[in-house]
Design a protein around this motif. Structure first.
Motif, PDB file in Angstrom:
ATOM      1  N   PRO A   1       0.815  -1.223   0.000  1.00 34.31           N
ATOM      2  CA  PRO A   1       0.000   0.000   0.000  1.00 34.31           C
ATOM      3  C   PRO A   1       0.847   1.271   0.000  1.00 34.31           C
ATOM      4  N   TYR A   2       2.103   1.161  -0.400  1.00 30.80           N
ATOM      5  CA  TYR A   2       2.980   2.313  -0.246  1.00 30.80           C
ATOM      6  C   TYR A   2       3.116   3.129  -1.527  1.00 30.80           C
ATOM      7  N   THR A   3       2.413   2.746  -2.574  1.00 32.48           N
ATOM      8  CA  THR A   3       2.547   3.461  -3.838  1.00 32.48           C
ATOM      9  C   THR A   3       2.240   4.938  -3.628  1.00 32.48           C
ATOM     10  N   ASN A   4       3.114   5.773  -4.196  1.00 31.03           N
ATOM     11  CA  ASN A   4       2.980   7.229  -4.115  1.00 31.03           C
ATOM     12  C   ASN A   4       3.005   7.748  -2.668  1.00 31.03           C
ATOM     13  N   ALA A   5       3.648   7.000  -1.774  1.00 31.45           N
ATOM     14  CA  ALA A   5       3.674   7.400  -0.372  1.00 31.45           C
ATOM     15  C   ALA A   5       4.412   8.723  -0.223  1.00 31.45           C
ATOM     16  N   LYS A   6       3.955   9.510   0.725  1.00 28.17           N
ATOM     17  CA  LYS A   6       4.653  10.756   1.060  1.00 28.17           C
ATOM     18  C   LYS A   6       5.235  10.624   2.444  1.00 28.17           C
ATOM     19  N   MET A   7       6.152  11.503   2.751  1.00 29.97           N
ATOM     20  CA  MET A   7       6.768  11.452   4.071  1.00 29.97           C
ATOM     21  C   MET A   7       6.523  12.759   4.802  1.00 29.97           C
TER      22      MET A   7
ATOM     23  N   TYR B   1       9.022  10.238   8.983  1.00 32.93           N
ATOM     24  CA  TYR B   1       8.304   8.977   8.944  1.00 32.93           C
ATOM     25  C   TYR B   1       7.545   8.887   7.635  1.00 32.93           C
ATOM     26  N   ALA B   2       7.214   7.690   7.243  1.00 29.63           N
ATOM     27  CA  ALA B   2       6.482   7.483   6.004  1.00 29.63           C
ATOM     28  C   ALA B   2       5.725   6.161   6.118  1.00 29.63           C
ATOM     29  N   PRO B   3       4.664   5.951   5.431  1.00 26.30           N
ATOM     30  CA  PRO B   3       3.924   6.973   4.675  1.00 26.30           C
ATOM     31  C   PRO B   3       3.304   7.993   5.632  1.00 26.30           C
ATOM     32  N   ALA B   4       3.147   9.204   5.140  1.00 25.48           N
ATOM     33  CA  ALA B   4       2.695  10.283   6.014  1.00 25.48           C
ATOM     34  C   ALA B   4       1.295  10.028   6.535  1.00 25.48           C
ATOM     35  N   ASP B   5       0.453   9.389   5.705  1.00 27.65           N
ATOM     36  CA  ASP B   5      -0.936   9.189   6.129  1.00 27.65           C
ATOM     37  C   ASP B   5      -1.098   7.972   7.030  1.00 27.65           C
ATOM     38  N   LYS B   6      -0.245   6.975   6.853  1.00 30.30           N
ATOM     39  CA  LYS B   6      -0.378   5.763   7.667  1.00 30.30           C
ATOM     40  C   LYS B   6       1.039   5.302   8.011  1.00 30.30           C
ATOM     41  N   PRO B   7       1.640   5.931   9.009  1.00 37.94           N
ATOM     42  CA  PRO B   7       3.087   5.751   9.227  1.00 37.94           C
ATOM     43  C   PRO B   7       3.474   4.292   9.485  1.00 37.94           C
TER      44      PRO B   7
END
Lengths: 666, 384
Positions: free
Chosen positions: A557-563, A605-611
């Motif tokens: 689920p990390y596609t296009n993840a932001k930090m 930390y990443a992903p920013a929405d669901k670390p």
């Protein structure tokens, strides 16, 4: 008359033969006694003389990374020992050492110390002359051995660190035990067995421990996991029966299965060696450290400090010259920067101040502060890092721009006690027990702390310095990673740990995070997201908009993840007012010698929405947290998300039989 | 018909039983020396290991000396009576030379370097003393003298070389020369009461000699004998390891070339003075007894030869040599099995080494010469 003796001769001959008969009878009786009645006794004695029982160093437990990669293993070791009592007098010992050095190169200093050891210590004890021989050298020594009295070429095991420098600090290294080490191990072992050191059992245990560590092939963990886990890793020594000849030379190894010891426990670390190696490469020539924690499990997946020496150098004893060079290196290769390195957290501490201000109610997220580039507190100016100022700033933009003036005000209103409490709840100020020797707690100052440590009361100005992570506040990169993880997970993160299996590392004193008022952590996280992902954020330009996955290559689920993250710059020196120019700018770092430049810090930390992963990066004297540390942090997070080893359970070592079978074969 | 005085006739008249006994013992010795260098299962390789160096040397020397012994046996006995005094005199002179300018080899063994020749005069004296005494008594008895004074002079003839050898100091050889000399005096008919008296005197003097007349190392050897375990790595080591070898041999031994103590070379001098330890280890109690019995047979043969000799010279020389043999065998085996101090006396015909085989084979040659000439009473006129 000749008749005289002739007449007597038969009698005398009888007497002579009778006496001879007595002599022969005496010999026969004695032979019967020795050979018929005392045969068993002499047979036992013969066996005792011929067979020497030697302690056999146990197979040392292997240390694996979470994927099952060997970080510290055992390799076959050819080594040469010398038993002084069999070598002869001092001159002969010197001669023998000289002759061995023609096969195995020994430095003059090494030869001297060997001679010293062989002539001063107990003569019945084997001295390790050289180890890690090549097969050719081993064969040559074996061929020569009959002429070299007291010299034995043996096969054993030696610790090896296949990843070399990558784990020097965390795993540490093994080396020959010195007297202090032996005393320490005796204390640990007798305590573990619950024996009184003065009792016979305790003394026997002490003697056994001493004997084991005196064995030429035995090593002891000196630092890191190797030292902390020594008792578990080393295993229980067995014994080996050696057939020796009159010269004490070992002729043969006899079956000794019944005397076999127990191999040491394998240890699995939560670290991913691949990630660790990547981190070291990513740092390149920079000195510094990085710690990454899996927020979901609390597992430390990366804990590196660079530069580092090759621990293999230490196993057989490092020479004085290279060791001095390592000590003198200004990049501190011997120092565990991630665990022992204490830095001012700089602006990364603003997350603490922000959370404390909101939690205590001193500030609301929408409260604003005017930043003109400097602020007047308690009869002096405190500068913002941006001399032009930031204008009107609230919590979100304060974090995003890292505006010092905002946090001066926030800290002033919140007070140091509330800040210190939140700092503790975020995980600062505590030495985490990871199963590694060393480790620092850093300091979370407040009034009581300062009275105790400095012996002074807390001044209001100290709070202003603390607001931007300077002054008395210090933290290790490891603590910063924990802090980042706690912010990211909102307290759901289990306590951090490094050892996945092998031995227990309980740490009962970790301050729990507790629950913050609703919105507090969200506001902090939002500010940290602004730092990386919103235009104007301090790291925005360096991180191309805060994306960990600009090309959309990471798996779900990390596609296009932001930090999200926070930069920090820790001053190594206090900037005097006289050093600032007319516009209030301090002297540029690139004009300073490397040693005096600021440290660059970044927590993210990443992903920013669901670390999932939280990382702390410190580049020593790297000047810019956003410019240098942030891209490293991003790349580490990208790497971690790409392989996502944290989501798979750590490796479980196979039972010992395999390792043992290999050991017996050698 | 063979003429009575022909060489061939003499050969047929040789004491073949004694000769065969000697050959048997020496052959056994060669076998043991073969084993000393070899091993049925070499510990390093597990294979048969053969090193016959000692055995071949020993056999060669024996065959050579057997020839010499036969020559000695076939030459007229009166010749040996004639050389007795000169041999004794030369021996004494050489002992004096050794004591004041000799070459020291291997601690107690003293050698005399005469050009390319290396002589051990103390060894020569083991033969020369009984010969000279026999010659002396032969002369004395033929003129009817057999007083106490006669024996006293004989005793002085013994004491001179004994004193010189003791000075070297070689306790073992001194004791042997002393024993041989005393044996000859005993067979010459000294009064038994005197013998008993002297024994009593010796019993009194022994402690005095022990405390005041001995070198430290000699005393140490004796002390070690009584308490070998007190110094397991030093002086008692050899004895201790020897005892282990002997004791672990058991009834039947470990078998030819199977001795473990031997193979691991725990026993210093195991192919020379301590050869009996290998016999005992590999052939056990049975093998040890066989060796004792073989030597017993040789001794009895020798004593029969002595008794059958019509000449005083022949009889006493033969008896003296037999006494030497008894001392050799008794002291050597006694020291290996811990009954006597370790004095460095080899086991004749079995121990490796050149000197003892020369002495012993010349002695056997003489014994056989006495046997061949047993009918000749060698009156004084016939002697010169």
């Amino acid at each position: 008359m000749s008749r005289d003796w002739r007449n007597q001769f038969p009698t005398r001959r009888q007497m002579f033969l009778g006496a001879s008969g007595l002599v022969f009878a005496g010999l026969t009786i004695r032979l019967a006694e020795l050979q018929l009645f005392r045969q068993a006794e002499f047979e036992t004695k013969a066996t005792e003389t011929r067979i020497r029982l030697e302690p056999a160093p146990p197979h040392r437990g292997t240390i694996y990374d979470r994927t099952g990669r060997v970080l510290a293993g055992s390799k076959r070791n050819f080594y040469v020992t010398l038993r002084p009592e069999l070598a002869g007098d001092d001159r002969e010992i010197a001669d023998i050492i000289d002759r061995i050095s023609r096969i195995v190169p020994l430095s003059e200093a090494k030869k001297r110390s060997l001679y010293q050891e062989a002539t001063t210590q107990a003569a019945f004890r084997d001295v390790l002359v050289a180890d890690d021989l090549t097969w050719e050298q081993f064969a040559q020594v074996n061929v020569m051995a009959p002429e070299l009295a007291g010299v034995t070429a043996e096969v054993g095991e030696l610790r090896s660190y296949p990843l070399q420098a990558a784990f020097y600090h965390t795993i540490g290294y093994v080396a020959k035990a010195n007297e202090a080490d032996i005393m320490r191990m005796i204390e640990i072992e007798t305590k573990a067995a619950g024996e009184n050191p003065e009792s016979p059992a305790g003394k026997a245990r002490a003697a056994a421990v001493r004997r084991l560590y005196r064995h030429p092939a035995m090593r002891l963990g000196k630092t890191g996991i190797e030292a902390f886990g020594e008792a578990r890793l080393k295993g229980d020594p067995g014994k080996i029966r050696l057939l020796q000849n009159a010269g004490g030379r070992v002729i043969d190894r006899l079956p000794s299965e019944d005397l076999q010891g127990k191999p040491g426990a394998d240890v699995v670390l939560s670290i991913d060696a691949e990630l660790q190696n990547f981190a070291i490469q990513r740092f390149g020539i920079e000195a510094g450290s990085a710690v990454m924690i899996d927020v979901a499990t609390g597992e430390v997946v990366c804990m590196m400090s660079t530069p580092a020496p090759d621990p293999n150098l230490f196993v057989s004893g490092i020479a004085a010259g290279p060791y001095q060079a390592l000590r003198a290196d200004e990049r501190n290769p011997l120092y565990h920067k991630a665990y022992d390195g204490v830095y001012p957290p700089g602006s990364t501490f603003k997350t603490v101040v922000a959370a404390a201000a909101l939690e205590s109610g001193a500030m609301k997220p929408e409260d604003t502060v005017q930043c003109s580039g400097k602020a007047w507190y308690y009869n002096r100016f405190y500068n913002c890092w941006r001399p032009q100022g930031h204008g009107t700033v609230n919590l979100h933009s304060g974090l995003m721009h890292s505006c010092d003036c905002y946090f001066y005000r926030a800290a002033e209103k919140t007070g140091i006690e509330a800040i210190a409490e939140v700092a503790k709840r975020f995980g600062l100020g505590h030495r985490y027990e990871l199963g590694v020797t060393g480790g620092k707690s850093g300091s979370v100052p407040n009034d009581a702390w300062k009275r105790k440590v400095i012996g002074e009361q807390w001044y209001a100005g100290d709070t202003i310095s603390a607001a931007i992570g300077q002054g008395y506040v210090t933290a290790t990169p490891f603590q910063l990673a924990v802090m980042c993880g706690r912010i990211a997970s909102g307290g759901a993160m289990p306590n951090p740990h490094l050892v996945a299996s092998g031995f227990n590392v309980p740490d009962y004193e970790i301050t729990p995070m507790g629950t913050f008022k609703p919105g507090v952590l969200e506001a902090v996280r939002s500010g940290m997201f602004g730092v990386t992902a919103e235009p104007g954020g301090t790291a925005y330009n360096y991180l191309q908009g805060g994306s960990v996955d600009p090309k959309g290559e990471l798996p779900a689920p990390y596609t296009n993840a932001k930090m999200a993250g926070k930069s920090g710059t820790a001053q190594v020196r206090v900037i005097q007012a006289s050093e600032r120019n007319s516009r209030g700018e301090a002297i540029k770092n690139d004009k300073l010698p490397w040693k005096l430049r600021d440290h660059a810090l970044f927590i993210a930390y990443a992903p920013a929405d669901k670390p999932r992963y939280a990382v702390a990066v410190v580049v020593e004297h790297g000047v810019s947290g956003s410019g240098l540390a942030a891209p490293i942090a991003r790349d580490l997070l990208a790497h971690a998300l790409k392989y996502d080893t944290g989501s798979r359970k750590p490796f479980v070592p196979k039972p010992k039989e395999v390792a043992l079978a290999e050991q017996v074969k050698t | 018909m063979i003429r009575r005085d022909s060489l061939l006739h003499k050969l047929t008249q040789l004491h073949w039983f004694l000769l065969l006994t000697i050959i048997a013992i020496a052959t056994f010795g060669t076998l043991v020396l073969f084993s000393a260098g070899s091993s049925a299962h070499d510990l390093a390789t597990g294979l048969l290991k053969i090193d016959a160096t000692y055995a071949i040397q020993h056999a060669t020397r024996f065959v050579l000396m057997l020839g010499v012994a036969l020559v000695v046996a076939l030459l007229p006995l009166r010749l040996w009576a004639a050389v007795a005094y000169p041999a004794y005199a030369i021996g004494v002179v050489m002992l004096v030379m050794v004591d004041f300018g000799g070459v020291v080899v291997n601690g107690a063994e003293r050698w005399l370097q005469l050009g390319p020749l290396r002589l051990q005069p103390s060894e020569l004296m083991k033969i020369a003393v009984p010969l000279a005494l026999a010659r002396y008594y032969h002369q004395m008895f033929s003129v009817g003298r057999s007083s106490l004074w006669t024996h006293f002079i004989a005793f002085v003839m013994v004491l001179i070389p004994v004193g010189l050898v003791l000075r070297q100091p070689d306790l073992g050889t001194a004791l042997m020369i002393m024993g041989t000399g005393c044996a000859v005096i005993f067979f010459a008919g000294i009064s038994l009461r005197l013998v008993i008296g002297i024994f009593a005197l010796v019993a009194v003097l022994t402690p005095l000699v022990y405390f005041f007349g001995m070198h430290d190392y000699q005393r140490q050897r004796i002390e070690t004998m009584f308490n070998p375990e007190a110094d397991p790595l030093g002086a008692g080591y050899q004895l201790q390891q020897g005892l282990i070898a002997v004791g672990s041999g058991g009834l039947a031994g470990k078998g030819f070339m199977e001795g473990a103590q031997k193979e691991l070379k725990y026993i210093p001098e195991q192919h020379t003075d301590f050869i009996f330890s290998i016999i005992a280890e590999e052939f056990g109690f049975v093998g040890s007894l066989v060796v004792l019995i073989a030597w017993g047979i040789a001794l009895i043969q020798g004593m029969q030869i002595a008794g059958n000799s019509r000449s005083t010279f022949g009889g006493l020389a033969a008896a003296g040599f037999v006494s030497t043999l008894l001392l050799y065998v008794g002291i050597n085996i006694g020291m290996v099995i811990g009954l006597l101090p370790v004095v460095g006396i080899p086991l004749p015909l079995i121990s490796y080494g050149g000197t003892v085989i020369v002495t012993v084979m010349i002695g056997f040659g003489l014994l056989m010469a006495v046997h061949l000439n047993r009918a000749n009473d060698m009156t004084l006129s016939g002697l010169f």
